[in-house]
Design a protein around this motif. Structure first.
Motif, PDB file in Angstrom:
ATOM      1  N   TRP A   1     -42.407 -47.362 -21.160  1.00  0.00           N
ATOM      2  CA  TRP A   1     -43.712 -46.704 -21.192  1.00  0.00           C
ATOM      3  C   TRP A   1     -43.998 -46.041 -22.533  1.00  0.00           C
ATOM      4  CZ3 TRP A   1     -46.114 -48.875 -17.562  1.00  0.00           C
ATOM      5  CH2 TRP A   1     -45.531 -49.108 -16.329  1.00  0.00           C
TER       6      TRP A   1
ATOM      7  N   TYR B   1     -51.735 -44.217 -22.729  1.00  0.00           N
ATOM      8  CA  TYR B   1     -50.659 -44.682 -21.861  1.00  0.00           C
ATOM      9  C   TYR B   1     -50.815 -46.180 -21.655  1.00  0.00           C
ATOM     10  CZ  TYR B   1     -54.287 -44.262 -18.235  1.00  0.00           C
ATOM     11  OH  TYR B   1     -55.457 -44.367 -17.515  1.00  0.00           O
TER      12      TYR B   1
ATOM     13  N   ALA C   1     -51.157 -49.389 -19.413  1.00  0.00           N
ATOM     14  CA  ALA C   1     -51.694 -49.689 -18.080  1.00  0.00           C
ATOM     15  C   ALA C   1     -50.509 -49.893 -17.140  1.00  0.00           C
ATOM     16  CB  ALA C   1     -52.569 -50.934 -18.145  1.00  0.00           C
ATOM     17  N   GLY C   2     -50.595 -49.324 -15.967  1.00  0.00           N
ATOM     18  CA  GLY C   2     -49.503 -49.404 -15.003  1.00  0.00           C
ATOM     19  C   GLY C   2     -48.664 -48.148 -14.948  1.00  0.00           C
ATOM     20  N   ASN C   3     -48.788 -47.279 -15.941  1.00  0.00           N
ATOM     21  CA  ASN C   3     -48.038 -46.025 -15.947  1.00  0.00           C
ATOM     22  C   ASN C   3     -48.845 -44.985 -15.178  1.00  0.00           C
ATOM     23  OD1 ASN C   3     -46.582 -43.716 -16.441  1.00  0.00           O
ATOM     24  ND2 ASN C   3     -46.351 -44.072 -18.637  1.00  0.00           N
ATOM     25  N   SER C   4     -48.802 -45.115 -13.862  1.00  0.00           N
ATOM     26  CA  SER C   4     -49.648 -44.275 -13.013  1.00  0.00           C
ATOM     27  C   SER C   4     -49.282 -42.794 -13.093  1.00  0.00           C
ATOM     28  CB  SER C   4     -49.610 -44.754 -11.559  1.00  0.00           C
ATOM     29  OG  SER C   4     -48.287 -44.754 -11.084  1.00  0.00           O
ATOM     30  N   ALA C   5     -48.011 -42.474 -13.313  1.00  0.00           N
ATOM     31  CA  ALA C   5     -47.613 -41.061 -13.402  1.00  0.00           C
ATOM     32  C   ALA C   5     -48.266 -40.392 -14.609  1.00  0.00           C
ATOM     33  CB  ALA C   5     -46.094 -40.940 -13.470  1.00  0.00           C
TER      34      ALA C   5
ATOM     35  N   ALA D   1     -50.884 -41.485 -16.270  1.00  0.00           N
ATOM     36  CA  ALA D   1     -52.338 -41.530 -16.079  1.00  0.00           C
ATOM     37  C   ALA D   1     -52.798 -40.349 -15.227  1.00  0.00           C
ATOM     38  CB  ALA D   1     -52.746 -42.856 -15.434  1.00  0.00           C
ATOM     39  N   ARG D   2     -52.113 -40.089 -14.108  1.00  0.00           N
ATOM     40  CA  ARG D   2     -52.494 -38.964 -13.236  1.00  0.00           C
ATOM     41  C   ARG D   2     -52.409 -37.638 -13.979  1.00  0.00           C
ATOM     42  NH1 ARG D   2     -49.479 -41.718  -9.521  1.00  0.00           N
ATOM     43  NH2 ARG D   2     -47.677 -40.388  -9.857  1.00  0.00           N
TER      44      ARG D   2
ATOM     45  N   HIS E   1     -55.234 -37.507 -16.905  1.00  0.00           N
ATOM     46  CA  HIS E   1     -56.583 -37.343 -16.352  1.00  0.00           C
ATOM     47  C   HIS E   1     -56.720 -35.989 -15.660  1.00  0.00           C
ATOM     48  CE1 HIS E   1     -58.042 -41.304 -17.404  1.00  0.00           C
ATOM     49  NE2 HIS E   1     -56.913 -41.819 -16.954  1.00  0.00           N
TER      50      HIS E   1
END
Length: 166
Positions: free
Chosen positions: A36, A118, A120-124, A126-127, A130
């Protein structure tokens, strides 16, 4: 004048020292972490850490280690690009959000706009970003050294006016 370390309820963000080399190397020598991060190779060694330090002359307060008690659990950069990582054994405890919130407050006190991104796919990440008030400025592709290929990425900015209160 060197700023003081930044303390949160559970963490300390402080300058990187030579004593942190082993913990930082161990944390980044995990593909689940390094995949990541754009500039981090995998596998990752102390020699890679030395090369990165020479390529990117980051210093306190732009580079901070994240410590829980006396254990280094990750790091955060505030300038020129805001980013953070947490070693896998410490995932799921809210440390990334806690450290990022404190570092962003510090960064926005020094700069009116903070840039981040970040893969794409790094949801942690991203959360967290944002949730802190970062907004998307563009989408593109960036090379990931750990995976050896281009990946879709998201670029963001945060300003003091758009920031979520600490």
């Amino acid at each position: 004048m060197t700023p003081d370390p930044i303390f949160t309820s559970r963490l300390c963000l402080r300058p990187f020292t030579g004593a942190d080399r082993a913990a930082v190397t161990e944390g980044l020598n995990d593909l689940a972490v390094s995949q990541w991060l754009a500039r981090v190779p995998y596998p990752f060694s102390q020699a890679d850490l030395s090369v990165m330090q020479s390529e990117v002359p980051s210093s306190w307060p732009d580079l901070m280690v994240i410590a829980k008690d006396t254990t280094v659990i990750g790091a955060v950069t505030t300038h020129p690009h805001f980013g953070f990582w947490i070693a896998r054994p410490h995932w799921g405890n809210g440390y990334g959000r806690e450290a990022a919130r404190a570092a962003l407050k510090f960064a926005l006190a020094r700069n009116s706009t903070v840039h981040s991104g970040y893969f794409a796919g790094n949801s942690a990440s991203a959360r967290i970003l944002h949730g802190l008030g970062f907004t998307i400025t563009s989408r593109g592709r960036t090379h990931c050294r750990a995976l050896g290929r281009e990946l879709p990425d998201v670029t963001l900015i945060c300003t003091a006016q758009g920031r979520v209160a600490a």
